[in-house]
Design a protein around this motif. Sequence first.
Motif, PDB file in Angstrom:
ATOM      1  N   GLU A 217     -17.896  -3.764  34.847  1.00 29.83           N
ATOM      2  CA  GLU A 217     -17.164  -2.677  35.435  1.00 29.83           C
ATOM      3  C   GLU A 217     -16.495  -1.699  34.898  1.00 29.83           C
ATOM      4  O   GLU A 217     -15.722  -1.274  36.883  1.00 29.83           O
ATOM      5  CB  GLU A 217     -18.050  -2.661  37.117  1.00 29.83           C
ATOM      6  CG  GLU A 217     -19.524  -3.306  37.355  1.00 29.83           C
ATOM      7  CD  GLU A 217     -19.660  -4.197  38.380  1.00 29.83           C
ATOM      8  OE1 GLU A 217     -18.418  -4.352  39.132  1.00 29.83           O
ATOM      9  OE2 GLU A 217     -20.633  -4.377  39.080  1.00 29.83           O
TER      10      GLU A 217
ATOM     11  N   HIS B 119     -27.166 -13.437  40.281  1.00 29.23           N
ATOM     12  CA  HIS B 119     -26.401 -14.611  41.663  1.00 29.23           C
ATOM     13  C   HIS B 119     -26.313 -13.489  42.546  1.00 29.23           C
ATOM     14  O   HIS B 119     -26.933 -12.324  43.207  1.00 29.23           O
ATOM     15  CB  HIS B 119     -25.274 -14.184  40.931  1.00 29.23           C
ATOM     16  CG  HIS B 119     -24.293 -13.848  40.396  1.00 29.23           C
ATOM     17  ND1 HIS B 119     -22.748 -13.454  40.451  1.00 29.23           N
ATOM     18  CD2 HIS B 119     -23.955 -12.084  41.380  1.00 29.23           C
ATOM     19  CE1 HIS B 119     -22.095 -13.056  40.721  1.00 29.23           C
ATOM     20  NE2 HIS B 119     -22.830 -11.868  41.007  1.00 29.23           N
TER      21      HIS B 119
ATOM     22  N   ASP C 294     -17.124 -13.560  48.596  1.00 33.76           N
ATOM     23  CA  ASP C 294     -16.665 -14.334  47.886  1.00 33.76           C
ATOM     24  C   ASP C 294     -15.375 -14.035  46.884  1.00 33.76           C
ATOM     25  O   ASP C 294     -14.745 -12.271  47.027  1.00 33.76           O
ATOM     26  CB  ASP C 294     -17.568 -14.538  46.711  1.00 33.76           C
ATOM     27  CG  ASP C 294     -18.280 -13.182  46.129  1.00 33.76           C
ATOM     28  OD1 ASP C 294     -17.865 -12.169  46.596  1.00 33.76           O
ATOM     29  OD2 ASP C 294     -19.057 -13.248  45.577  1.00 33.76           O
TER      30      ASP C 294
ATOM     31  N   LYS D  95     -29.064  -2.967  37.331  1.00 33.13           N
ATOM     32  CA  LYS D  95     -29.469  -4.186  37.748  1.00 33.13           C
ATOM     33  C   LYS D  95     -31.497  -3.719  37.660  1.00 33.13           C
ATOM     34  O   LYS D  95     -31.871  -5.210  38.658  1.00 33.13           O
ATOM     35  CB  LYS D  95     -29.180  -4.196  39.797  1.00 33.13           C
ATOM     36  CG  LYS D  95     -28.364  -4.091  40.245  1.00 33.13           C
ATOM     37  CD  LYS D  95     -27.751  -4.927  39.605  1.00 33.13           C
ATOM     38  CE  LYS D  95     -26.006  -5.494  39.705  1.00 33.13           C
ATOM     39  NZ  LYS D  95     -25.417  -5.372  40.667  1.00 33.13           N
TER      40      LYS D  95
ATOM     41  N   SER E 140     -20.498  -7.821  50.879  1.00 33.73           N
ATOM     42  CA  SER E 140     -20.143  -8.301  49.842  1.00 33.73           C
ATOM     43  C   SER E 140     -19.458  -7.268  49.060  1.00 33.73           C
ATOM     44  O   SER E 140     -19.315  -6.594  49.705  1.00 33.73           O
ATOM     45  CB  SER E 140     -21.597  -7.954  48.738  1.00 33.73           C
ATOM     46  OG  SER E 140     -22.339  -9.167  48.945  1.00 33.73           O
ATOM     47  N   THR E 141     -19.446  -7.697  47.957  1.00 32.79           N
ATOM     48  CA  THR E 141     -18.651  -6.659  46.925  1.00 32.79           C
ATOM     49  C   THR E 141     -18.964  -6.395  45.588  1.00 32.79           C
ATOM     50  O   THR E 141     -20.587  -6.109  46.026  1.00 32.79           O
ATOM     51  CB  THR E 141     -16.926  -7.152  46.773  1.00 32.79           C
ATOM     52  OG1 THR E 141     -17.080  -8.191  46.346  1.00 32.79           O
ATOM     53  CG2 THR E 141     -15.770  -7.379  48.170  1.00 32.79           C
TER      54      THR E 141
ATOM     55  N   ALA F  27     -19.490  -3.152  42.069  1.00 31.23           N
ATOM     56  CA  ALA F  27     -19.958  -1.830  42.356  1.00 31.23           C
ATOM     57  C   ALA F  27     -20.721  -1.295  42.856  1.00 31.23           C
ATOM     58  O   ALA F  27     -21.060   0.206  43.311  1.00 31.23           O
ATOM     59  CB  ALA F  27     -20.034  -1.021  40.905  1.00 31.23           C
ATOM     60  N   SER F  28     -22.008  -2.542  43.397  1.00 33.07           N
ATOM     61  CA  SER F  28     -23.220  -2.033  43.875  1.00 33.07           C
ATOM     62  C   SER F  28     -22.692  -1.684  45.446  1.00 33.07           C
ATOM     63  O   SER F  28     -23.824  -1.676  45.494  1.00 33.07           O
ATOM     64  CB  SER F  28     -23.937  -3.275  43.616  1.00 33.07           C
ATOM     65  OG  SER F  28     -23.903  -4.240  43.815  1.00 33.07           O
TER      66      SER F  28
ATOM     67  N   GLN G 135     -20.276  -8.870  32.615  1.00 29.50           N
ATOM     68  CA  GLN G 135     -20.049  -7.668  33.679  1.00 29.50           C
ATOM     69  C   GLN G 135     -19.479  -6.749  34.690  1.00 29.50           C
ATOM     70  O   GLN G 135     -18.568  -6.389  35.102  1.00 29.50           O
ATOM     71  CB  GLN G 135     -21.799  -7.829  34.838  1.00 29.50           C
ATOM     72  CG  GLN G 135     -21.751  -7.468  35.696  1.00 29.50           C
ATOM     73  CD  GLN G 135     -22.200  -7.595  37.531  1.00 29.50           C
ATOM     74  OE1 GLN G 135     -23.469  -8.933  37.286  1.00 29.50           O
ATOM     75  NE2 GLN G 135     -21.958  -7.114  38.290  1.00 29.50           N
ATOM     76  N   GLN G 136     -18.133  -8.261  35.247  1.00 26.15           N
ATOM     77  CA  GLN G 136     -17.099  -8.267  35.833  1.00 26.15           C
ATOM     78  C   GLN G 136     -15.633  -6.547  35.019  1.00 26.15           C
ATOM     79  O   GLN G 136     -15.473  -5.630  35.209  1.00 26.15           O
ATOM     80  CB  GLN G 136     -16.002  -9.162  36.398  1.00 26.15           C
ATOM     81  CG  GLN G 136     -16.803 -10.101  36.306  1.00 26.15           C
ATOM     82  CD  GLN G 136     -17.663  -9.329  37.992  1.00 26.15           C
ATOM     83  OE1 GLN G 136     -16.858  -8.090  38.495  1.00 26.15           O
ATOM     84  NE2 GLN G 136     -18.725  -9.732  38.602  1.00 26.15           N
TER      85      GLN G 136
HETATM   86  N1  LIG Z   1     -19.352 -11.456  43.690  1.00 24.96           N
HETATM   87  C1  LIG Z   1     -19.787 -10.113  44.115  1.00 24.96           C
HETATM   88  C2  LIG Z   1     -20.752  -9.906  45.104  1.00 24.96           C
HETATM   89  O1  LIG Z   1     -19.489 -10.203  46.451  1.00 24.96           O
HETATM   90  C3  LIG Z   1     -21.913  -8.737  44.449  1.00 24.96           C
HETATM   91  O2  LIG Z   1     -22.684  -9.700  45.819  1.00 24.96           O
HETATM   92  C4  LIG Z   1     -22.401  -9.518  43.980  1.00 24.96           C
HETATM   93  C5  LIG Z   1     -23.132  -8.458  43.329  1.00 24.96           C
HETATM   94  O3  LIG Z   1     -21.956  -6.788  43.019  1.00 24.96           O
HETATM   95  P1  LIG Z   1     -21.837  -5.993  41.819  1.00 24.96           P
HETATM   96  O4  LIG Z   1     -22.135  -4.839  42.020  1.00 24.96           O
HETATM   97  O5  LIG Z   1     -20.472  -6.524  41.107  1.00 24.96           O
HETATM   98  O6  LIG Z   1     -22.876  -6.046  41.052  1.00 24.96           O
HETATM   99  O7  LIG Z   1     -21.733  -9.546  42.457  1.00 24.96           O
HETATM  100  C6  LIG Z   1     -20.607  -9.727  42.307  1.00 24.96           C
HETATM  101  O8  LIG Z   1     -19.644 -10.719  41.189  1.00 24.96           O
END
Ligand SMILES: N[C@@H]1[C@@H](O)[C@H](O)[C@@H](COP(=O)(O)O)O[C@@H]1O
Length: 246
Positions: free
Chosen positions: A168, A136, A69, A204, A41-42, A44-45, A164-165
């Motif tokens: 972050e 998600h 993704d 979260k 996954s990617t 900030a978390s 959320q994006q």
């Molecule tokens: N698409 C990424 C995922 O790869 C990730 O597992 C999840 C949590 O990430 P975040 O740390 O941005 O909440 O959602 C993001 O948007």
Amino acid sequence: MNITVNVSSTPQELGSHAAAAIAKLLNDAIKAQGYARLVLSTGASQFETLDALVKEQVEWEKIEMFHLDEYVALPESHIASFRKYLKERFVSRVPLKAAYFVNGEGNVEKNIAELTTKLRENPIDVGVIGIGENGHIAFNDPPADFETNTAYKIVTLDERCRKQQVGEGWFENVGAVPKQAITMCVKQIMSCRHIITAAPHDVKAEAICNTITKPVDPTVPATILKTHPDWQLFIDDASASRLFAN
Ligand SMILES: N[C@@H]1[C@@H](O)[C@H](O)[C@@H](COP(=O)(O)O)O[C@@H]1O
């Protein structure tokens, strides 16, 4: 069904615990079959977990990495590109056997087809699957599709996910966040032999509370993880705070 929940005091402690668990599973797979396959996954978390993971003792040259993704039509040079993220934060730091990315540029259908062929050559041993603020997994926003059998699909992102994006810091405003993304599908995620989730930070807390306390349902996509045969959830005091409040 085997669920383990590990609560740490800080994101850094969470990262080292999650990384140790991932490394153990990878090393077990290498011992059993000579190689291991990992999905990352990617977001900030995942920062602390990836920082700790690259320091773990793993025969990285026996690891194939896959990607969960990516946004559609976002150039790899953009700071929010998940390919850029994984290359900088993981792939450039460990000598992997191979890394396969989700490419949202060019002929997306062809990219998905090629990646699917590679992904399905063998089972994935370890899926490191984050949880978004809207609950998600990958870009399977609520209400998530639990049924699709393809490995990846193109989705339209929901408003909360796009906000959320921005929160972050990946984009300046919601209008700049791509509307579409390629995501690994829920069934494909669930086919990973082992799933590890790292979900620190107070943003979260609601998603973690819903995931743990609500029934398995597409309105909270991460609840499906509770049906996986081996799911390890790593949270910190901040992301666990709503659980203790209940
Ligand atoms: N698409 C990424 C995922 O790869 C990730 O597992 C999840 C949590 O990430 P975040 O740390 O941005 O909440 O959602 C993001 O948007």
